[in-house]
Design a protein around this motif. Structure first.
Motif, mmCIF file in Angstrom:
data_model
loop_
_atom_site.group_PDB
_atom_site.id
_atom_site.type_symbol
_atom_site.label_atom_id
_atom_site.label_comp_id
_atom_site.label_asym_id
_atom_site.label_seq_id
_atom_site.Cartn_x
_atom_site.Cartn_y
_atom_site.Cartn_z
ATOM 1 N N ALA A 19 0.830 -1.210 0.000
ATOM 2 C CA ALA A 19 0.000 0.000 0.000
ATOM 3 C C ALA A 19 0.858 1.250 0.000
ATOM 4 C CB ALA A 19 -0.940 -0.001 1.204
ATOM 5 N N SER A 20 1.948 1.240 0.728
ATOM 6 C CA SER A 20 2.814 2.420 0.772
ATOM 7 C C SER A 20 3.440 2.694 -0.592
ATOM 8 C CB SER A 20 3.890 2.260 1.849
ATOM 9 O OG SER A 20 4.696 1.125 1.567
ATOM 10 N N ALA A 21 3.772 1.654 -1.329
ATOM 11 C CA ALA A 21 4.355 1.832 -2.662
ATOM 12 C C ALA A 21 3.314 2.389 -3.628
ATOM 13 C CB ALA A 21 4.906 0.509 -3.179
ATOM 14 N N ARG A 22 2.082 1.885 -3.535
ATOM 15 C CA ARG A 22 1.015 2.424 -4.398
ATOM 16 C C ARG A 22 0.761 3.893 -4.085
ATOM 17 N NH1 ARG A 22 -0.944 -2.691 -3.830
ATOM 18 N NH2 ARG A 22 -2.233 -2.183 -2.038
ATOM 19 N N SER A 23 0.770 4.257 -2.808
ATOM 20 C CA SER A 23 0.563 5.657 -2.426
ATOM 21 C C SER A 23 1.694 6.541 -2.931
ATOM 22 C CB SER A 23 0.425 5.780 -0.906
ATOM 23 O OG SER A 23 -0.752 5.146 -0.484
ATOM 24 N N ALA A 24 2.925 6.043 -2.841
ATOM 25 C CA ALA A 24 4.074 6.808 -3.337
ATOM 26 C C ALA A 24 3.971 6.992 -4.851
ATOM 27 C CB ALA A 24 5.377 6.107 -2.962
ATOM 28 N N LEU A 25 3.577 5.940 -5.559
ATOM 29 C CA LEU A 25 3.395 6.053 -7.009
ATOM 30 C C LEU A 25 2.297 7.055 -7.344
ATOM 31 C CD1 LEU A 25 3.675 2.366 -8.264
ATOM 32 C CD2 LEU A 25 5.194 4.274 -8.814
ATOM 33 N N GLU A 26 1.226 7.011 -6.594
ATOM 34 C CA GLU A 26 0.126 7.944 -6.821
ATOM 35 C C GLU A 26 0.615 9.387 -6.697
ATOM 36 O OE1 GLU A 26 -4.123 9.325 -4.875
ATOM 37 O OE2 GLU A 26 -3.276 7.397 -4.270
ATOM 38 N N LEU A 28 3.679 10.546 -6.938
ATOM 39 C CA LEU A 28 4.644 10.807 -7.997
ATOM 40 C C LEU A 28 3.935 11.061 -9.333
ATOM 41 C CD1 LEU A 28 7.636 10.921 -8.841
ATOM 42 C CD2 LEU A 28 7.498 8.448 -9.239
ATOM 43 N N TYR A 29 3.006 10.204 -9.672
ATOM 44 C CA TYR A 29 2.295 10.363 -10.942
ATOM 45 C C TYR A 29 1.476 11.653 -10.970
ATOM 46 C CZ TYR A 29 3.593 5.522 -12.005
ATOM 47 O OH TYR A 29 4.283 4.370 -12.258
ATOM 48 N N ARG A 30 0.911 12.039 -9.830
ATOM 49 C CA ARG A 30 0.174 13.312 -9.772
ATOM 50 C C ARG A 30 1.117 14.474 -10.056
ATOM 51 N NH1 ARG A 30 -4.898 12.877 -7.829
ATOM 52 N NH2 ARG A 30 -5.296 11.116 -6.470
ATOM 53 N N GLU A 31 2.255 14.481 -9.357
ATOM 54 C CA GLU A 31 3.214 15.582 -9.503
ATOM 55 C C GLU A 31 3.761 15.670 -10.919
ATOM 56 O OE1 GLU A 31 6.232 15.330 -6.477
ATOM 57 O OE2 GLU A 31 4.732 15.224 -4.871
ATOM 58 N N LEU A 32 3.961 14.537 -11.564
ATOM 59 C CA LEU A 32 4.532 14.519 -12.911
ATOM 60 C C LEU A 32 3.485 14.657 -14.014
ATOM 61 C CD1 LEU A 32 7.162 11.666 -12.455
ATOM 62 C CD2 LEU A 32 7.577 14.140 -12.510
ATOM 63 N N GLY A 33 2.213 14.620 -13.633
ATOM 64 C CA GLY A 33 1.156 14.714 -14.639
ATOM 65 C C GLY A 33 1.075 13.483 -15.523
ATOM 66 N N ARG A 34 1.465 12.344 -14.992
ATOM 67 C CA ARG A 34 1.421 11.085 -15.748
ATOM 68 C C ARG A 34 0.076 10.414 -15.469
ATOM 69 N NH1 ARG A 34 7.234 8.301 -15.390
ATOM 70 N NH2 ARG A 34 6.097 6.791 -16.644
ATOM 71 N N VAL A 39 -4.061 6.747 -13.244
ATOM 72 C CA VAL A 39 -5.314 6.000 -13.335
ATOM 73 C C VAL A 39 -5.077 4.537 -12.962
ATOM 74 C CG1 VAL A 39 -7.053 5.110 -14.948
ATOM 75 C CG2 VAL A 39 -6.477 7.539 -14.962
ATOM 76 N N ARG A 40 -4.013 3.936 -13.490
ATOM 77 C CA ARG A 40 -3.716 2.539 -13.151
ATOM 78 C C ARG A 40 -3.509 2.368 -11.651
ATOM 79 N NH1 ARG A 40 -0.839 2.431 -17.962
ATOM 80 N NH2 ARG A 40 1.164 2.825 -16.965
ATOM 81 N N THR A 41 -2.831 3.330 -11.042
ATOM 82 C CA THR A 41 -2.569 3.258 -9.601
ATOM 83 C C THR A 41 -3.860 3.415 -8.805
ATOM 84 O OG1 THR A 41 -0.363 4.161 -9.967
ATOM 85 C CG2 THR A 41 -1.201 4.240 -7.726
#
Length: 183
Positions: A19-26, A28-34, A39-41
């Motif tokens: 869960a912590s990795a998914r939150s970190a990815l979320e 990161l993806y928000r900040e980078l506009g990816r 959406v996948r996360t």
């Protein structure tokens, strides 16, 4: 605890991550506009989540991103349907599907949505409104005057003073009369 076959292709498989990795990815993806990865996360988090409210919020965000930023109507429809798997009467998801089905001329899907939502409606006024919308839809979009008449007849039998149903029945009768080649 998957959310249906359609979501796995939208979300990808991130369920093995902590869960912590998914939150970190979320984040990161928000900040980078990816947005695709975001959406996948979000979908992945919804698939492994246990709180229905959290799952709905994640899927709604994913659906809105998919519709607005990725402009993928089919994927957003699947995500809104995923919301309804978690909360079958979620009004925002229902309204989004009504709009998208109309936009994409998916009239049979729209008819089925009206019927399913009317069956689920606990509030009699909401049920009647959905059935009236379904009858209007059948009259105007799928040229099913018989089906529309049956729905309107049911509404009038339930409440003989329902002016909206009566008006719709009169309009349907006028439409049928004007298209009758016997004159």
């Amino acid at each position: 605890m998957g959310l249906g076959g359609g979501l796995s292709k939208v979300g990808g498989d991130l369920t093995g991550l902590k869960a912590s990795a998914r939150s970190a990815l979320e984040r990161l993806y928000r900040e980078l506009g990816r947005h695709e990865e975001l959406v996948r996360t979000l979908v992945s988090k919804a698939e492994v989540g246990t709180d229905p409210g959290d799952r709905v919020a994640l899927l709604m965000e994913a659906a809105n991103l998919t519709r607005d930023l990725l402009e993928d109507v089919d994927a957003s429809i699947e995500l809104y349907r995923g919301v309804l798997e978690v909360d079958p009467s979620h009004m925002e998801a229902v309204n989004e599907l009504i709009g998208l089905f109309g936009l994409e001329n998916r009239f049979q899907d729209l008819d089925e949505l009206y019927a399913a939502q009317a069956d689920l409606a606990a509030d009699p006024a909401r049920r009647r409104g959905l059935l009236l919308a379904q009858a209007t839809h059948r009259t105007n979009m799928i040229d099913d005057t018989t089906g529309a008449f049956q729905i309107l007849q049911q509404l009038v039998q339930e409440d003989a003073h329902d002016e909206r149903a009566i008006d719709a029945m009169v309009a349907l009768d006028a439409k049928v009369e004007s298209s009758d080649p016997q004159d």
